[in-house]
Structures are given as C-alpha cells and as structure tokens.
Design an enzyme around this catalytic site. Sequence first.
Site, PDB file in Angstrom:
ATOM      1  N   TYR A   1       0.862  -1.181   0.000  1.00 22.15           N
ATOM      2  CA  TYR A   1       0.000   0.000   0.000  1.00 22.15           C
ATOM      3  C   TYR A   1       0.897   1.229   0.000  1.00 22.15           C
ATOM      4  O   TYR A   1       1.824   1.316   0.811  1.00 22.15           O
ATOM      5  CB  TYR A   1      -0.904   0.008   1.243  1.00 22.15           C
TER       6      TYR A   1
ATOM      7  N   ASP B   1       9.494   3.357  -0.674  1.00 23.20           N
ATOM      8  CA  ASP B   1       8.432   3.912   0.149  1.00 23.20           C
ATOM      9  C   ASP B   1       8.805   3.609   1.595  1.00 23.20           C
ATOM     10  O   ASP B   1       8.613   2.496   2.083  1.00 23.20           O
ATOM     11  CB  ASP B   1       7.081   3.275  -0.217  1.00 23.20           C
TER      12      ASP B   1
ATOM     13  N   LYS C   1       4.429   9.842   8.145  1.00 15.10           N
ATOM     14  CA  LYS C   1       4.135   9.283   9.472  1.00 15.10           C
ATOM     15  C   LYS C   1       5.071   9.787  10.577  1.00 15.10           C
ATOM     16  O   LYS C   1       4.954  10.921  11.003  1.00 15.10           O
ATOM     17  CB  LYS C   1       4.145   7.756   9.396  1.00 15.10           C
TER      18      LYS C   1
END
Length: 457
Positions: A166, A268, A296
């Site tokens: 994801y 990522d 994050k």
Amino acid sequence: MPASRTAQLSESRVSDLIAREEERFRKAQPKSHELWTEAREVLPRGVPSSFQDAAPQPIFIEEGKGSRVWDVDGNEYVDFHNGFGVMVVGHAHPKVVAAVSARIARGSHFAQPVVDDIIVARELVRRFHQPLWRFTNSGTESTLDAVRLARGFTGRERIIKMEASYHGHHDTLMVSVEPHPDRMGSVDKPASVPQTEGIPASVMELATVVPFNDLPALKRGFASHPGEFAAVIVEPAMMNVGIVMPDTDYLEGVKETAHKNGALLIFDEVKTGVTVASGGATERFGVTPDLIALAKAIGGGLPCGAVGGRADVMGLIDEKRVLQIGTFNGNPLTMAASKATLLEILTPAAYAHFDALSETLQGGLDAVIAEHRLPFHATTMAARGSVTYHPTRIRNYRDYLEIDRTLAYLSWLYQCNRGVLMAPGAEENWTLSVQHSVEDVGRYVENFGEMARDLRA
Ligand SMILES: Cc1ncc(COP(=O)(O)O)c(C=O)c1O
C-alpha cells in the site's frame, strides 16, 4: 483459514473465544458505540477515514499521554497502534508540546518558508544520504510526488509495484493492494486490480504488479514493456501484510534490475522511515534508492511527509520541469514538531531503547509460541513488530493469504480487552514509542500468553 491449522487449534474453541471476547469488548465500550451510531448520521461508516472502521466497532479516543491512550469509556490502553505508526515519540511528548506551543503562539501558517524547513531538510540529508528534499503532508503525497519525479526524469509512464504494497490513496498506486484471490491473477502474471471503484482503467493499465522477493518476476515485469517503465516502487520491508522482510540481496537486485532497464528505484519508507533505524530501511538494509518517500513518524504527530532523492532527479524541481507544491508544505507547526522529533527525541539513545524493547518482545513471544506449540511467529525491527499467524516466515502476498485471520482477530480482541490497543486488521503491525517501558511491552506478552493458554485449554 487452512483446515489443518484450524483443526490443530480447534475451530470451535477459537469461535467460542471470539464470541466471549466480543461480548467483553462490547460491555466495555458503550459510549463509543453511542458515538459511532451518532457519527454514522454525518460520516459514512461513522469514521473520518475508512481505515478507522474496524470490527467489532471503532473505539473513540479521548486522550493520550506517554505510552498510553484513554477511550471515551475511560478504558486505559498501552498504545501499540500509535496512530498507524506515527507516534514514535509517544503521546504529548513534552518536547513536541513545547515546540508546537511556542510556534503556534507566534503564528501557525504563512505559506512562506521558515528557518525550520532548512534544519529538518538537513537532518533528512544526514539520515538518508539524499542531498535534496521537499515536504508534503502525508505518505500519499510523498509517493505521488516520487512517482511524478520519476516519470518526469525518465519521460516514461509505466510503474512497477509489488503485489500487496500500500502506497497511499492516489490512483496510480492503488493497485493490487490486497486483491481478492479470485481476481489477483496467476503467480506468474499477477493482475492489476484497482483497490477501489473510481480509478480509470487507463491508469490501472500503467501499473505492472509483481510479487515481492522475486527478482525473476521483476525482470519479466520489465521485459513485458521494454523501455517503458519510469520506476519500481517498493516498501523495503513490506509493512501492510504484517512484516515481510526482504530476502538477502533482494533490494540490491531490485536496484540493479531497475537501473539496467533505465528506471529509478523508489523506496516507500513511509512506515520504515525513522522507525526501523535512524536512517530507516535505507540504513538498515544498506541499499540507497534514487528517491525516498517519507511521512508518518517524521512529523511527531503532525501531518508531515517528505520526498527526497538524487540531485539530478530532484533537480527537475529546480529546473521547474516537475512541479512539487502544496499550501501546507513545510507548515511551521509541522516543521517545529518534526525538528523536535528528529533532533531532540529520536536520538541514538532512542534507537537503543527500541532495540531493548524489541528484544523483550521477541524473546517473550518466541517463548510463548514454543511452549504452546503455536503455528505463529514474531518479527521485530526496532520500533516495529508483528505476530504473523502462520508457522513460517512469509515472503510475499501469496504466502500471506495463508495466514489465519481469525486468530489475528482473536488476538486483537484479547489485547484490547486487556489494555493493549493494536491497530486493527491481520495486516497491521505494532509501533512502539520512546515513552514505552519494558513493563508496557510485557503486558502485550502476558496477554498473548493468556490467549495461548486459553487456545490450548
Ligand atoms: C507504506 C505506506 N505508504 C504510504 C502510505 C500512505 O500514507 P498516508 O496515509 O499518510 O497518506 C501508508 C499508509 O499507511 C503506508 O503504510
């Protein structure tokens, strides 16, 4: 769930325990239930993001401090969810509170550069060995910008991604995230399946999907449209299917394969970022990609992301060939929180603390699994970790499909009912913070032990 493993643990025992634990959960959450009912009048599914909509029902949180959060019913939890991996600093860390309070008193948004932009960018240069950075507000924006830069740099449109990774909620990468087995295609040729309705077929067509940890498949992927791929994007350790570690030399192989095909390698690191080491997976696995997407944990709890990379690739922004923009990029509050997080809180001592907590968890969980002969295994990496409900290491999404989701759900209920809040879903992992203690992580092991005894009773 595979019949053999269910039989091994008694299917009826598992469903009895789930029924018992759901009942206990409901009794403890009346106010959350009331709020959820009310929320559904104005918010689809009663939540602000569909990821917060999890069985048995969402838990409304009142406040957080240190390693703990409290819900609206007054239940206290050791927070292993940590806001889907953001709160590595812990809740209301005094240094973040001081930095943000001082900043907001002097104005919270100008859409003009501030000094902290430079300080935070320099720290990212130091940690990730990429010379140039830009800020965003989320992981989605960071991977979106990384893909756009790769497309601009190569003049190509196609992207290769890993099945079950994801990368956020923009069209290009919402492909085969957790495709249904009926639609996922063969292992030799995984299909490109949209994660949601509303994505144009022409966008799907540009994404080629390959299994993680499989270099021959990656090479076949590149060969399917020679000279047309801009980049391969990879989570260096997959963290949305529990934790899937890369095989030895796999990441180096991905880089070599990408470069041989004239494409870029994008890491990522939205989840691995500053959580698995100071310099993320780049440092931990010793492979430097061409572009890195972060978000994050780098923002200390404020909405922050960053994209960084090679001078020639990021140079496209200097040359005004690729536009990297956003009203809130480098927002002063976010930068103040990020500066405190990266320079004052996530110090070498913090990473030593994560390693100690992670050893306690790994040792404790391994012992319970061995004692009760459970078909599970635990994986830990500094502030991150997970229990996978499968006896052996998994290497890709097809392996992950064999895991026992019923047991993952039961485990979530056990933890929640005994004061540990985990992110929902079999695919999630835990995130620790600098404010977690050995006693805090011991609670997770104790609860896990209780579940093991009950399963074997
Ligand atoms: C690996 C990875 N990349 C990107 C994202 C998207 O980040 P955001 O939710 O901040 O847009 C996530 C979110 O969980 C993620 O796990």
